[in-house]
Scaffold this motif. Structure first.
Motif, PDB file in Angstrom:
ATOM      1  N   UNK A 195       0.792  -1.230   0.000  1.00  0.00           N
ATOM      2  CA  UNK A 195       0.000   0.000   0.000  1.00  0.00           C
ATOM      3  C   UNK A 195       0.826   1.283   0.000  1.00  0.00           C
ATOM      4  N   UNK A 196       1.916   1.295  -0.732  1.00  0.00           N
ATOM      5  CA  UNK A 196       2.543   2.538  -1.129  1.00  0.00           C
ATOM      6  C   UNK A 196       3.465   3.214  -0.144  1.00  0.00           C
ATOM      7  N   UNK A 197       3.826   4.446  -0.507  1.00  0.00           N
ATOM      8  CA  UNK A 197       4.863   5.263   0.114  1.00  0.00           C
ATOM      9  C   UNK A 197       6.224   4.601  -0.094  1.00  0.00           C
ATOM     10  N   UNK A 198       6.683   4.685  -1.332  1.00  0.00           N
ATOM     11  CA  UNK A 198       7.956   4.087  -1.733  1.00  0.00           C
ATOM     12  C   UNK A 198       9.122   5.046  -1.526  1.00  0.00           C
ATOM     13  N   UNK A 199       9.000   6.330  -1.937  1.00  0.00           N
ATOM     14  CA  UNK A 199      10.150   7.236  -1.808  1.00  0.00           C
ATOM     15  C   UNK A 199      10.379   7.682  -0.369  1.00  0.00           C
ATOM     16  N   UNK A 200      11.512   8.344  -0.175  1.00  0.00           N
ATOM     17  CA  UNK A 200      11.897   8.852   1.146  1.00  0.00           C
ATOM     18  C   UNK A 200      11.146  10.137   1.477  1.00  0.00           C
ATOM     19  N   UNK A 201      11.397  10.646   2.685  1.00  0.00           N
ATOM     20  CA  UNK A 201      10.735  11.853   3.184  1.00  0.00           C
ATOM     21  C   UNK A 201      11.519  13.134   2.846  1.00  0.00           C
ATOM     22  N   UNK A 202      12.392  13.090   1.856  1.00  0.00           N
ATOM     23  CA  UNK A 202      13.121  14.302   1.448  1.00  0.00           C
ATOM     24  C   UNK A 202      12.250  15.127   0.508  1.00  0.00           C
ATOM     25  N   UNK A 203      11.129  15.567   1.023  1.00  0.00           N
ATOM     26  CA  UNK A 203      10.073  16.142   0.183  1.00  0.00           C
ATOM     27  C   UNK A 203      10.408  17.520  -0.348  1.00  0.00           C
TER      28      UNK A 203
END
Length: 625
Positions: free
Chosen positions: A265-273
């Protein structure tokens, strides 16, 4: 660590992590307001009566009636108002004015200390074009703005207004709880992955408590001399995971399997938004998808879209937004990456709106929802939040068709329904209540912790009729400095009534697996993934149907020791050092009963009326993970 029972993706004083996008949104909004007087002077036609130059937010009246009085005093008629805001929108979209708005937003971001100056600058530049586009098509659109200022005769202010989907005219069948499977009936094992958050720039030895919203990476710098640096396999702080840890997770699944299918269910990239590009997001999508396929081989994988997949983060325009602002670049890439797992019909729907349905086995329908269309952080919904993409109306049609066939349905998604915009959440709640006999399971992530949400009948709000399972994250990202010495990352396995004629397809039990990073990061050690707990065994549940979870909440209200077990597992075996006292306990338990957003009545039997405001003040919904 999280306090007062809220999820670790909640903002806390002194943290600049998960709340940064919303605060940047506010900064850009304030910047637009500050820039408006200049835009009015520069772009208003001769017949318009612009606001006085001193009409900045600091001196502007906060209430709508006073706003209307002020504009009435300036003899602003409806035609002139609409011409005025048309001119404002035209002017704001000019590149110099977008740059002016961005410049003011950067100053505000720095002034309010939302993030370090380099993060402020990068984030504003990333968000400014989309934000200006959204504001000029929503809050500042002639119909919306003039309806707000001059009343309904001049337009309609309906941002986030209430709405309803149409349910089927077919009468609801009498409630029929699932029958327990016969002894020896097949049981399926479903691997559940969520919130992997791969950080391409993770670097061992760097500062895990740097000033940026994300640490343990190139640019974080070394830690203070008295503090250890980021571990080789990960760190429980403001840090996401290196690829090797995800590879370890996937390569070490053997003892937890074999698996019949995977829900992801997702959220693949990091939190360097603050400095993600589309190229970065597609690299994360393709790299991690390839890794999942490598280690799971022929096992079918069914993904859902997370809120971090896009850039800017949470930016998921409804399908009527076209051109470069649309999400087609992302959905097309997902369809290409996931083509080996999804049939043509599902891929077509995915390309259009990021959601799809398919039949993984006879008698079971799987529906993957794009929960970004319910998100409080999706700023594109300011334009129109009424059933974005027609997704809920489509869901009703899918569930009715499944009911007609006698099929059961599983729903997967990223953001849990209790964390959604109110109208979306309440409509989803109605749909679940109508199709309680058809829905066999709901599976979500996003909060990074181990919890659930119980649904009740709408008439009395007392009969539990469904439960949504919220599984913990793989990433260790929390954004606050830990005190406990145990650092954990995890995944979930669901045991489900198996693949046979007449199966209920309901969840029979679930297990959570973790990696203790403290032990794994010892020099010379290797990662060891182990089972943390089984739900039924740990909580003494007769089954994992909705009534059992309802009863567990009320048992935990009076049984402090049982609640402390839940609190320990809620945090994947890494609870905060601060004790969770009575208000914290009630707030946490209230959240488990609240699958419908902004609905205090759901906790009325759990919390005395006089204590409810206090409890709810400790229990705001997570904004972003």
């Amino acid at each position: 660590m999280p306090r007062h029972g809220v999820s670790p993706c909640q903002n806390h004083p002194g943290s600049v992590r998960s709340g940064t996008p919303r605060l940047l949104w506010v900064s850009l909004g304030l910047a637009l307001a500050v820039a408006l007087p200049d835009s009015l002077v520069l772009w208003a036609p001769a017949a318009a009566h612009p606001l006085p130059a001193q009409g900045h937010p600091a001196s502007f009246s906060p209430t709508v009636p006073q706003l209307r009085d002020a504009f009435g005093w300036w003899n602003l008629t409806c035609p002139v108002c609409k011409v005025l805001f048309t001119a404002i929108n035209y002017g704001l979209k000019k590149e110099p004015n977008v740059a002016r708005v961005g410049s003011v937003a950067i100053k505000l971001c720095n002034l309010l200390k939302i993030a370090p100056p380099p993060v402020c600058q990068s984030a504003v530049h990333l968000f400014e074009d989309d934000m200006v586009e959204v504001w000029t098509r929503s809050v500042l659109s002639p119909s919306e703005a003039c309806g707000l200022l001059l009343g309904s005769t001049c337009g309609q202010w309906d941002i986030f207004s209430s709405w309803n989907v149409s349910l089927s005219a077919v009468p609801k069948p009498p409630p029929k709880p699932p029958s327990p499977p016969a002894p020896g009936a097949p049981v399926s094992r479903v691997l559940f992955l969520t919130d992997l958050h791969w950080d391409h720039d993770y670097l061992e030895g760097t500062d895990p408590n740097c000033a940026d919203p994300l640490c343990c990476r190139r640019g974080s710098g070394p830690p203070p001399a008295s503090q250890p640096g980021a571990g080789y396999w990960g760190e429980y702080s403001k840090c996401d995971l290196p690829l090797r840890t995800l590879e370890s997770l996937l390569s070490g699944l053997g003892p937890a399997g074999p698996f019949d299918m995977v829900y992801w269910t997702g959220d693949i990239p990091a939190h360097d938004i603050w400095h993600q590009s589309r190229k970065d997001q597609l690299r994360a999508l393709n790299t991690v998808t390839a890794l999942v396929r490598k280690f799971l081989g022929p096992v079918p994988v069914y993904p859902a879209v997370g809120n971090h997949e896009s850039t800017p983060v949470n930016s998921f325009p409804p399908p009527f937004i076209e051109g470069n602002y649309s999400s087609r670049w992302l959905y097309e890439a997902m369809a290409k990456a996931w083509e080996p797992w999804l049939p043509a019909e599902a891929l077509a729907s995915l390309r259009t709106g990021g959601f799809y349905a398919l039949s993984p086995r006879p008698g079971l329908r799987l529906i993957s929802l794009n929960m970004n269309f319910c998100s409080r952080e999706n700023f594109w919904l300011l334009i129109n939040s009424t059933d974005p993409g027609g997704q809920l109306q489509w869901l009703v049609a899918e569930l009715q068709a499944a009911e007609d066939r006698g099929d059961k349905v599983h729903i997967i998604g990223h953001i849990p329904p209790g964390h959604c915009l109110k109208s979306w959440s309440w409509n989803y709640y109605r749909i679940v209540a109508r199709y309680e006999n058809t829905l066999a399971g709901q599976f979500f992530g996003h909060t990074h912790v181990d919890e659930f949400e119980v649904f009740y009948d709408e008439d009395t709000l007392s009969r539990p009729l469904a439960v949504a399972f919220l599984a913990p994250s793989a990433t260790t990202y929390i954004g606050l400095n830990p005190v406990s010495p145990s650092f954990l990352t995890g995944y979930r396995v669901y045991q489900i009534d198996g693949n046979y004629s007449g199966s209920s397809h309901v969840v029979l039990d679930h297990e959570t697996y973790i990696l203790n990073l403290t032990k794994a990061n010892v020099p010379g050690a290797t990662p060891h993934w182990q089972r943390l707990y089984r739900a039924r065994e740990t909580y003494g549940l007769p089954n994992v149907l909705p009534a059992a979870w309802h009863d567990l909440v009320y048992r935990m209200r009076s049984d402090t020791r049982l609640f402390q077990t839940f609190w320990f597992l809620y945090h994947k075996g890494h609870p905060p050092s601060e004790p969770c006292g009575a208000p914290c306990r009630l707030a946490t338990l209230c959240a488990q009963l609240s699958a419908r957003a902004d609905s205090p009545a759901l906790c009325r039997h759990l919390v005395p009326d006089e204590n409810l405001p206090t409890v709810q003040s400790l229990w705001p919904r997570p904004l972003l993970c």
